[in-house]
Design a protein around this motif. Structure first.
Motif, PDB file in Angstrom:
ATOM      1  N   GLU A  24      44.924  47.789  26.543  1.00  0.00           N
ATOM      2  CA  GLU A  24      45.789  46.647  26.226  1.00  0.00           C
ATOM      3  C   GLU A  24      47.223  47.163  26.086  1.00  0.00           C
ATOM      4  OE1 GLU A  24      46.467  45.160  22.475  1.00  0.00           O
ATOM      5  OE2 GLU A  24      47.100  47.222  22.170  1.00  0.00           O
ATOM      6  N   THR A  67      49.761  45.909  23.708  1.00  0.00           N
ATOM      7  CA  THR A  67      50.514  45.750  22.458  1.00  0.00           C
ATOM      8  C   THR A  67      50.794  47.101  21.790  1.00  0.00           C
ATOM      9  OG1 THR A  67      49.380  43.652  22.211  1.00  0.00           O
ATOM     10  CG2 THR A  67      50.593  44.450  20.294  1.00  0.00           C
ATOM     11  N   GLU A  95      33.941  46.814  30.820  1.00  0.00           N
ATOM     12  CA  GLU A  95      33.141  45.641  30.479  1.00  0.00           C
ATOM     13  C   GLU A  95      32.150  45.377  31.612  1.00  0.00           C
ATOM     14  OE1 GLU A  95      35.083  42.440  28.236  1.00  0.00           O
ATOM     15  OE2 GLU A  95      36.884  43.018  29.333  1.00  0.00           O
ATOM     16  N   GLY A 129      36.298  36.784  36.946  1.00  0.00           N
ATOM     17  CA  GLY A 129      37.342  36.735  35.928  1.00  0.00           C
ATOM     18  C   GLY A 129      37.292  37.886  34.932  1.00  0.00           C
ATOM     19  N   TYR A 152      37.019  42.130  34.871  1.00  0.00           N
ATOM     20  CA  TYR A 152      37.018  43.341  35.687  1.00  0.00           C
ATOM     21  C   TYR A 152      37.225  44.564  34.801  1.00  0.00           C
ATOM     22  CZ  TYR A 152      37.981  39.443  38.694  1.00  0.00           C
ATOM     23  OH  TYR A 152      37.905  38.222  39.281  1.00  0.00           O
ATOM     24  N   PHE A 159      53.712  39.613  26.250  1.00  0.00           N
ATOM     25  CA  PHE A 159      54.968  39.270  25.560  1.00  0.00           C
ATOM     26  C   PHE A 159      54.837  39.625  24.085  1.00  0.00           C
ATOM     27  CE2 PHE A 159      57.880  36.611  28.175  1.00  0.00           C
ATOM     28  CZ  PHE A 159      57.184  36.681  29.370  1.00  0.00           C
ATOM     29  N   GLU A 160      55.853  40.279  23.518  1.00  0.00           N
ATOM     30  CA  GLU A 160      55.798  40.641  22.098  1.00  0.00           C
ATOM     31  C   GLU A 160      57.145  40.360  21.433  1.00  0.00           C
ATOM     32  OE1 GLU A 160      52.919  41.669  21.051  1.00  0.00           O
ATOM     33  OE2 GLU A 160      51.981  42.477  22.864  1.00  0.00           O
ATOM     34  N   LEU A 186      40.372  41.545  18.886  1.00  0.00           N
ATOM     35  CA  LEU A 186      40.923  42.809  18.391  1.00  0.00           C
ATOM     36  C   LEU A 186      41.157  42.689  16.887  1.00  0.00           C
ATOM     37  CD1 LEU A 186      43.450  43.126  21.344  1.00  0.00           C
ATOM     38  CD2 LEU A 186      41.353  44.424  21.068  1.00  0.00           C
ATOM     39  N   THR A 188      39.185  32.166  28.827  1.00  0.00           N
ATOM     40  CA  THR A 188      40.474  32.364  28.163  1.00  0.00           C
ATOM     41  C   THR A 188      41.460  32.991  29.141  1.00  0.00           C
ATOM     42  OG1 THR A 188      39.330  32.695  26.101  1.00  0.00           O
ATOM     43  CG2 THR A 188      41.618  33.385  26.165  1.00  0.00           C
ATOM     44  N   GLY A 216      45.790  34.963  25.438  1.00  0.00           N
ATOM     45  CA  GLY A 216      45.459  34.977  24.014  1.00  0.00           C
ATOM     46  C   GLY A 216      46.397  35.868  23.233  1.00  0.00           C
ATOM     47  N   TYR A 229      50.337  40.110  14.213  1.00  0.00           N
ATOM     48  CA  TYR A 229      49.704  41.378  13.842  1.00  0.00           C
ATOM     49  C   TYR A 229      50.569  42.085  12.803  1.00  0.00           C
ATOM     50  CZ  TYR A 229      52.712  42.477  17.838  1.00  0.00           C
ATOM     51  OH  TYR A 229      53.761  42.544  18.719  1.00  0.00           O
ATOM     52  N   GLY A 256      52.512  38.391  19.430  1.00  0.00           N
ATOM     53  CA  GLY A 256      52.587  38.465  20.886  1.00  0.00           C
ATOM     54  C   GLY A 256      51.395  37.823  21.547  1.00  0.00           C
ATOM     55  N   ALA A 268      48.181  37.620  28.957  1.00  0.00           N
ATOM     56  CA  ALA A 268      47.443  36.735  29.863  1.00  0.00           C
ATOM     57  C   ALA A 268      46.882  37.562  31.007  1.00  0.00           C
ATOM     58  CB  ALA A 268      48.373  35.658  30.423  1.00  0.00           C
TER      59      ALA A 268
HETATM   60  P1  HAM Z   1      42.879  40.066  24.909  1.00  0.00           P
HETATM   61  O1  HAM Z   1      42.363  38.752  24.438  1.00  0.00           O
HETATM   62  O2  HAM Z   1      41.970  41.223  24.781  1.00  0.00           O
HETATM   63  O3  HAM Z   1      44.222  40.315  24.119  1.00  0.00           O
HETATM   64  O4  HAM Z   1      43.319  39.921  26.418  1.00  0.00           O
HETATM   65  C1  HAM Z   1      44.261  38.970  26.827  1.00  0.00           C
HETATM   66  C2  HAM Z   1      43.893  38.360  28.170  1.00  0.00           C
HETATM   67  O5  HAM Z   1      43.691  39.386  29.139  1.00  0.00           O
HETATM   68  C3  HAM Z   1      42.575  37.588  28.176  1.00  0.00           C
HETATM   69  O6  HAM Z   1      42.753  36.284  27.702  1.00  0.00           O
HETATM   70  C4  HAM Z   1      42.228  37.602  29.651  1.00  0.00           C
HETATM   71  O7  HAM Z   1      42.947  36.601  30.341  1.00  0.00           O
HETATM   72  C5  HAM Z   1      42.722  38.965  30.091  1.00  0.00           C
HETATM   73  N1  HAM Z   1      41.610  39.921  30.122  1.00  0.00           N
HETATM   74  C6  HAM Z   1      41.098  40.624  29.094  1.00  0.00           C
HETATM   75  N2  HAM Z   1      40.083  41.401  29.503  1.00  0.00           N
HETATM   76  C7  HAM Z   1      39.944  41.184  30.827  1.00  0.00           C
HETATM   77  C8  HAM Z   1      39.085  41.712  31.853  1.00  0.00           C
HETATM   78  N3  HAM Z   1      38.167  42.617  31.580  1.00  0.00           N
HETATM   79  N4  HAM Z   1      39.234  41.260  33.114  1.00  0.00           N
HETATM   80  C9  HAM Z   1      40.183  40.350  33.409  1.00  0.00           C
HETATM   81  N5  HAM Z   1      41.041  39.826  32.503  1.00  0.00           N
HETATM   82  C10 HAM Z   1      40.922  40.241  31.228  1.00  0.00           C
HETATM   83  C11 HAM Z   1      44.961  41.445  24.209  1.00  0.00           C
HETATM   84  O8  HAM Z   1      44.815  42.286  25.050  1.00  0.00           O
HETATM   85  C12 HAM Z   1      46.093  41.516  23.199  1.00  0.00           C
HETATM   86  N6  HAM Z   1      46.791  42.782  23.352  1.00  0.00           N
HETATM   87  C13 HAM Z   1      47.033  40.328  23.361  1.00  0.00           C
HETATM   88  C14 HAM Z   1      48.169  40.372  22.423  1.00  0.00           C
HETATM   89  C15 HAM Z   1      49.445  40.729  22.709  1.00  0.00           C
HETATM   90  N7  HAM Z   1      48.124  40.092  21.140  1.00  0.00           N
HETATM   91  C16 HAM Z   1      49.309  40.271  20.597  1.00  0.00           C
HETATM   92  N8  HAM Z   1      50.115  40.681  21.539  1.00  0.00           N
END
Ligand code: HAM
Length: 414
Positions: free
Chosen positions: A81, A83, A113, A118, A120, A128-129, A259, A279, A282, A286, A302, A305
């Motif tokens: 990720e 952040t 995963e 959708g 991968y 965005f933060e 998270l 989703t 999201g 934090y 933040g 997407a």
């Molecule tokens: P997250 O919910 O783990 O949040 O991931 C955000 C978005 O990344 C998900 O809604 C989805 O669209 C996409 N995503 C996650 N995993 C996968 C995957 N394996 N394959 C395809 N798309 C995926 C975060 O990562 C936090 N860092 C968001 C955040 C930023 N919170 C605060 N700042």
């Protein structure tokens, strides 16, 4: 040799790359309008950076990180990720002197995963933060920017904002205690995955997809009974602003996010058109994370997407057809052709040329590719220093020199 790509990874080309480029363009332009500065960080970091902040009980850290030891015996991880790396970069590059700091970035992330539509193992995130503001307007602005981007990219899709308020870190801790107590009494009925979460992360039982877990969770204590009045006020102001901006939302008390670093505002944009990976975007607050990473005690908020998920919902861009096709009848006329290539590049007119010297084949290829105009270079064109432009739709043909081409393309509203 085995030429398969690694499971959960994919090549991006054709219509998909066009959609990716469009996403990137819309994101950068919206980020610029709202004053977010771009940051890219390395693809891999020290594993420690992710282990504590993401929560040693969250799925991402327990099961999904691609970690390895390099020759120096350093433990490294492909970023799951954005952040944490962004905060690390903001601290190490002294970006936190002037607050709030508004950052954005786009790039690949890695999580091991189970792949499906959708989801991968290598995917791309828009991130965005805002660091250093506890104002509810930071929450509102981030949601507003997210909504603007999704509106532009997915005008024909119904994407619904889900919103929840998890209270302060302390509120959340009290709530987690009471959830643990509640689920302990129902231990025998819960799914195996949920039983494992009772002690360390009972919050995640609330977003279990197992039907019995869902039924049991309906009677679980509500976070709203633990949220302080101050944060209830914060949340109310966010909702009022969203109403003012005309951004529709639903309040979803089972929205807890995957998270561990979240508190207070959490939100997700969801769709009905993507199956179980519903989703698209999201995020949330934090507060406390920057100091866990060794920075000052400042709040943060933040979102991220999934580029692939947005792309799956976007329509193919049929406008992206090459503007002209070049047909040359003989290798002898290449000098004339090179002048034309220079002209088209200078005037940003897209062309296709296949190095074959066969007029009939070139015309049929142009028809197949649905190219509107063909520029023909044959003996008389070469000799007379002009080009024949044929419109394949109307059949109209014009003999034009370079100066006349200017007028021709201008007139045709190119
Ligand atoms: P997250 O919910 O783990 O949040 O991931 C955000 C978005 O990344 C998900 O809604 C989805 O669209 C996409 N995503 C996650 N995993 C996968 C995957 N394996 N394959 C395809 N798309 C995926 C975060 O990562 C936090 N860092 C968001 C955040 C930023 N919170 C605060 N700042």
């Amino acid at each position: 040799m085995d030429l398969r790509s690694v499971r959960g990874t994919h090549d991006i080309y054709g219509d998909e790359i066009l959609k990716f480029n469009k996403i990137s363009k819309v994101v950068s332009s919206n980020a610029k309008i709202s004053g977010f500065k771009e940051l890219t960080t390395p693809i891999f970091e020290f594993s420690k950076l992710f282990e504590k902040p993401l929560g040693d009980q969250s799925d991402v850290v327990l099961k999904e990180m691609y970690s390895f030891e390099d020759r120096n015996k350093d433990n490294l991880t492909l970023r799951p990720e954005y952040t944490t790396p962004m905060i690390r970069a903001a601290i190490t590059n002294s970006m936190l002197n002037e607050l709030p700091l508004k950052l954005f970035g786009i790039g690949p992330m890695f999580r091991r995963e189970r792949p499906q539509k959708g989801r991968y193992r290598q995917f791309n995130q828009i991130n965005f933060e805002i660091l250093g503001s506890e104002d509810y307007l930071a929450d509102v602005e981030l949601i507003f920017v997210a909504n603007e981007i999704l509106k532009k990219l997915l005008p024909n899709n119904i994407v619904i904002l889900n919103l929840n308020n998890l209270g302060s870190k302390k509120n959340l801790l009290d709530y987690k205690r009471s959830l643990t107590k509640f689920f302990k009494d129902k231990k025998n009925k819960l799914s195996k995955e949920s039983i494992d979460k009772i002690e360390k992360n009972p919050l995640r039982i609330l977003d279990s997809k197992n039907e019995i877990d869902i039924e049991i969770s309906k009677n679980a204590p509500s976070i709203q009974d633990y949220v302080s009045d101050e944060l209830k006020g914060h949340h109310k102001k966010i909702k009022d602003s969203l109403n003012l901006l005309g951004i529709k939302f639903i309040e979803n008390s089972s929205l807890v996010r995957g998270l561990d670093y979240y508190c207070s505002t959490v939100f997700e944009f969801k769709t009905d058109n993507l199956g179980s990976q519903d989703t698209i975007l999201g995020g949330g607050r934090y507060d406390g994370l920057v100091s866990i990473l060794g920075g000052p005690d400042i709040p943060g908020i933040g979102w991220a997407a999934g580029v692939e998920r947005i792309s799956l919902l976007m329509q193919n861009n049929t406008n992206d057809v090459t503007e002209v096709h070049i047909a040359v009848t003989d290798r002898e006329f290449t000098n004339h052709l090179l002048k034309l290539m220079q002209y088209l590049n200078f005037n940003k007119i897209s062309y296709y040329w296949n190095y074959k010297f066969n007029l009939k084949k070139s015309l049929s290829k142009a028809n197949k590719l649905k190219v509107r105009k063909v520029i023909i270079i044959g003996e008389k064109e070469n000799k007379g220093n002009f080009f024949t432009v044929k419109d394949l739709q109307t059949g109209e043909q014009n003999e034009l020199n370079l100066n006349q081409l200017d007028k021709y393309f201008d007139d045709k509203n190119w």
